[in-house]
Design an enzyme around this catalytic site. Sequence first.
Site, short mmCIF file in Angstrom:
data_model
loop_
_atom_site.label_atom_id
_atom_site.label_comp_id
_atom_site.label_asym_id
_atom_site.label_seq_id
_atom_site.Cartn_x
_atom_site.Cartn_y
_atom_site.Cartn_z
N ASP A 1 0.82 -1.21 0.00
CA ASP A 1 0.00 0.00 0.00
C ASP A 1 0.85 1.26 0.00
O ASP A 1 0.57 2.21 -0.70
CB ASP A 1 -0.93 0.02 1.21
CG ASP A 1 -1.90 -1.16 1.19
OD1 ASP A 1 -2.28 -1.58 0.09
OD2 ASP A 1 -2.26 -1.65 2.27
N ASP B 1 4.21 12.98 0.71
CA ASP B 1 5.61 12.57 0.61
C ASP B 1 6.51 13.36 1.57
O ASP B 1 7.72 13.19 1.57
CB ASP B 1 6.13 12.66 -0.84
CG ASP B 1 5.96 14.04 -1.44
OD1 ASP B 1 5.08 14.79 -0.98
OD2 ASP B 1 6.70 14.38 -2.38
N HIS B 2 5.88 14.23 2.38
CA HIS B 2 6.62 14.96 3.41
C HIS B 2 6.06 14.73 4.81
O HIS B 2 6.75 14.99 5.79
CB HIS B 2 6.67 16.46 3.08
CG HIS B 2 7.51 16.75 1.88
ND1 HIS B 2 8.76 17.29 1.95
CD2 HIS B 2 7.29 16.51 0.55
CE1 HIS B 2 9.28 17.40 0.74
NE2 HIS B 2 8.41 16.93 -0.13
N HIS C 1 4.49 26.63 -3.71
CA HIS C 1 4.38 25.21 -4.09
C HIS C 1 2.92 24.94 -4.40
O HIS C 1 2.08 25.84 -4.32
CB HIS C 1 4.93 24.35 -2.94
CG HIS C 1 5.04 22.89 -3.27
ND1 HIS C 1 5.49 22.43 -4.48
CD2 HIS C 1 4.77 21.78 -2.52
CE1 HIS C 1 5.46 21.10 -4.47
NE2 HIS C 1 5.05 20.68 -3.31
N ASP D 1 15.40 21.12 -4.45
CA ASP D 1 14.39 20.25 -5.09
C ASP D 1 14.73 19.98 -6.56
O ASP D 1 14.75 20.90 -7.37
CB ASP D 1 13.05 21.00 -4.96
CG ASP D 1 11.89 20.37 -5.69
OD1 ASP D 1 12.02 19.23 -6.18
OD2 ASP D 1 10.82 21.02 -5.75
N HIS E 1 6.68 22.46 -8.97
CA HIS E 1 8.14 22.41 -8.78
C HIS E 1 8.87 23.33 -9.75
O HIS E 1 8.44 23.52 -10.89
CB HIS E 1 8.64 20.98 -8.96
CG HIS E 1 8.05 20.01 -7.98
ND1 HIS E 1 8.59 19.78 -6.74
CD2 HIS E 1 6.93 19.25 -8.04
CE1 HIS E 1 7.86 18.91 -6.09
NE2 HIS E 1 6.83 18.56 -6.86
N HIS F 1 15.62 15.16 -3.81
CA HIS F 1 14.28 14.89 -4.34
C HIS F 1 14.34 14.53 -5.81
O HIS F 1 14.25 15.39 -6.67
CB HIS F 1 13.32 16.09 -4.21
CG HIS F 1 13.07 16.49 -2.81
ND1 HIS F 1 12.05 17.34 -2.46
CD2 HIS F 1 13.69 16.16 -1.66
CE1 HIS F 1 12.09 17.52 -1.16
NE2 HIS F 1 13.06 16.81 -0.67
#
Lengths: 611, 611
Positions: free
Chosen positions: A105, A132-133, A196, A250, A424, A446
């Site tokens: 998952d 993802d953070h 962002h 990034d 991004h 990243h």
Amino acid sequence: MLAAEPAKPVKKEPAPKRGRPAKPAAEKAPAKRGRPAAKPASGTAKTAAGNGKKSRAARKTPVRIIPLGGLHEVGKNITVYECGQDAFLVDCGMGFPDADMLGVDLVIPDFTYLEKNADKIRGIVITHGHEDHIGSIPYLLRKINVPIYGTKLAIGLIEGKLKEHGLLGKADLRVITPKQTVKMGCMSVEFIRVNHSIPDSVGVAIHTPAGVIVYTGDFKVDFSPIEGDIIDLARFAELGSKGVLCLLSDSTNAERPGSTMSESKVGQSFNTLFNRAEGKRIIVATFSSNIHRIQQIADNAMKYGRKVAVSGRSMINVVGKAMELGYLKVPDGLFIDIDAINRYPADKIVLITTGSQGEPLSALSRMASSDHRKVSVTPNDFIIISATPIPGNEKHVTRVVNDLLKLGAEVIYEKMYEVHVSGHACQDELKLILSLTKPKFFIPVHGEYKHLVAHAHLAQSVGIPPSNILIGDIGQVIQVDNVEMKVIGNVEAGGVFVDGLGVGDVGSIVIRDRKRLAQDGLIIIVATIEKETGACMAGPDIVSRGFVYVRESEELMEEARLLVKKALNQCLDSGIRDWTTMKNSIKDALSSFIYRKTKRSPMILPIMMEI
Amino acid sequence: MLAAEPAKPVKKEPAPKRGRPAKPAAEKAPAKRGRPAAKPASGTAKTAAGNGKKSRAARKTPVRIIPLGGLHEVGKNITVYECGQDAFLVDCGMGFPDADMLGVDLVIPDFTYLEKNADKIRGIVITHGHEDHIGSIPYLLRKINVPIYGTKLAIGLIEGKLKEHGLLGKADLRVITPKQTVKMGCMSVEFIRVNHSIPDSVGVAIHTPAGVIVYTGDFKVDFSPIEGDIIDLARFAELGSKGVLCLLSDSTNAERPGSTMSESKVGQSFNTLFNRAEGKRIIVATFSSNIHRIQQIADNAMKYGRKVAVSGRSMINVVGKAMELGYLKVPDGLFIDIDAINRYPADKIVLITTGSQGEPLSALSRMASSDHRKVSVTPNDFIIISATPIPGNEKHVTRVVNDLLKLGAEVIYEKMYEVHVSGHACQDELKLILSLTKPKFFIPVHGEYKHLVAHAHLAQSVGIPPSNILIGDIGQVIQVDNVEMKVIGNVEAGGVFVDGLGVGDVGSIVIRDRKRLAQDGLIIIVATIEKETGACMAGPDIVSRGFVYVRESEELMEEARLLVKKALNQCLDSGIRDWTTMKNSIKDALSSFIYRKTKRSPMILPIMMEI
């Protein structure tokens, strides 16, 4: 462009401000993931001054940067910053499984190193509220409970997440604002506004005894953001003038030339499309966390006299949270419950939904397959997919688009209009940040390896010497001081699979079995053997799943059964009672027979019962 | 733009030229794939003359167009054209399995309709040698053996394919050239040169009693092809002036505006890059069938004084065939064996390889994972991936690029340079063909539903009325005559899975089982029961695969075993001897237990043995 530091007389390393003794190196646990030395940048980066001849600069207390995720991958962002006996985390994200991680998952970081060093960890700093953070926070909190710092929205989203995990009461959540600074032992973290695809995102400047380390977080430069401020370029520049030791930035869009378009561009497209959709119901699919996008949809709905409803669990959650916290600014009565949409004419409705990536269980997918309990798509629907497929999702999105078109709806997708912009920075923005901060050392973060390489090339193009750029890997202990940046060791790092409620109980062996089962299915052989005599009392029977249509392959299966019987009897006749040997000879005989007949290699599983 | 046919007095339908009695409708087998009526075009397309009022035009013998693949999908192109008692096929391609067709190697069309009508079929016409147009020929030949017509290269590639299947002697292969015409009973097929990403591609004009049907095949308009002629636009125009009844045209790029770049553009990029690669070995990955691409690589190799070697089974086969047949024009000694490359300095070598889609077993993937027996990639390699990832392959390609970069090579990929152009026409070219042929009826072919819809919109934009455009589906019998085009029935159609040597023995049930096994693995329960007493003589034992690490989940598995034992005993105690009932109660008890504990649903397989 980047002058080397002037050489200074060597003197004793000063103790960090908080007075703890500086320990030279991080724990050197055996590396889990062996990777070849990163190229083109070398594993050891030195300044010109420190390169070749003995350094004369006063060595400051070094900082150790330990990425536990987010390098050589997209997602699972988490990095440890350590100085002396103090450490803290920046972000604690999750990753999405690759297609070959069957049944998994989500993927969380390996926390072994953090557990071993729990006493050092002063806190967790969150740059923004994307999964993802923040996605691994509940899993880490069960092991280590330290204060979590983030902007109001990020903390709001973390609260929701912790609530689902029944951990809300346990966590120490602290709201910060940009320009604020938080102490982390001998280090301090300053928050800097960035733009962002989710509001209230920040980068950080980490003030350490060795110097200032800047991490951009996920960012772009948006000169016309929908709400809130433009990225604080002035502060990045100011830090650059004073001297930035190391920049982590990034790399997601490091392959893309130019600059990322402003989010406000999407609003203009919505205006055009809402106008064109006259007389029809409008459905817009987008990421639930893109609150600026949702704001623009709401603004256009208002302009065109439409009510707004939302569909999809995460959309409902995030929109609710964003309204509650004031990130989504809409007049009372604009948003209506999805159950109420049929009380309005179709052309007075905008429905905002999840499923922009074609996720099979999402609201939009269910609408596409006429499987949504509350929304039926008809030729009177005008559907906008306000997103670009993430690599790997292209086929899912195509399936949804096809199905929606078959229902007669008009569908706006992919590059047909400018209905999506990235969150991004592209190459020009990355070069801007590199030029403003003028770091001595640079670590692209990243991204897949190719993104890191592309970003390293950009850094070189603005004058950072290759020897001062390091393409790292997760688990590496990267030590930086005023003289050099180098990898001094490795700690345990990797991905831990979450499958249902299980964390880490599915690993490489289980996945390998799943792959094999997925490829060719399995054949089970069962037999009951009498202990005393060795006589086969029942069986051998043969059962298969995922191999062939049994009804059409009766002959093959019967032939296989006789073959197994023969192999079993041969064992028994020659006095073999060792089950491993018996099982192996059955397996060998059967697998070569099956391969010869079908060119397939199903898993073969002999089960012997003894009575 | 498209004027309706003038109404004519009704008269008796003339018999087709060959004098066979015209049979009105195709066999109406039950439809395998029920799809909702295609929108925006209607299932029945009529001209203005035939629409609403009774048609007065003289009805000609109708033609039936029956696509058995290539609609609502990319690949597996095959279409039957029928008139009276005559029929023939255009193309006989294979499809690649979707990600959810676990373990399937390839997909071929359902040939049921062809087998039932074998006596009518006069031949197979092949438009070009790509797998999605020729790949199913060996499977069809085993059932129906009719002459196969194709250009020299297509026939050459078919020969290679039949040889592998041991069918070469059996087939009747006939080479044709553009402008040539072949009789197919009452119909005849004229071949027309087109441009595509493989040499010697053709479209066809099918001359029938009902009128001329034009099918473009896969095509693009290349005004500066590497070799051979420009697409025969004059002939398309001439047919248009005389009157085209129906056009079937390639929809692959119908979503892309503008025109596809000429293949010669790639040669210019190669020139630039070969220049830049000075001092390094060059490796170029591309499609083996793109012989013009290979020609341009060879030309540049010659210019820069390099030798050429090839790697990858299909590359070796196709290059050999192309040289033999004169499609690849290179001086003696330019191509060397791959075993000889180390006898030359690296900068005197160009290696052409398969693997441009990141296919895990391809030559380039093996080089990337340092697993190629003959080629080791180093920082002295300059690698060009001369292809764009096909949707679904992005992640594979990224993996290969990452791995090559990690080995230190310089890698040119995706959109970094113009190292790839499509083989398919974009919107302006599609509109050109529509405008030149001016068809009365239009059927967009080759593509997902969204591509067909986009192509239908293009056709409308050049003046074809929506009622004369039909978005069909496989298995539909589309009848066209001079007055109307309509779907008059359905025949069996679909995909047959090939897995190893098995053709059709893997179907939806097997795939469903594989998916379930892939997702959560399985748990097997075995027990031996004494027939007379119902006593459990051995077991119940529990075995799992692909579920959890057994060693770390011993407690869970033991709890499960006891639960099963209890369920089994309850059955036996209450006198239940019916095995289906026993198995079901074990399954129910276990699956709810497992789901509660793990939130997973492994397949549960109880096996009872009786003694």
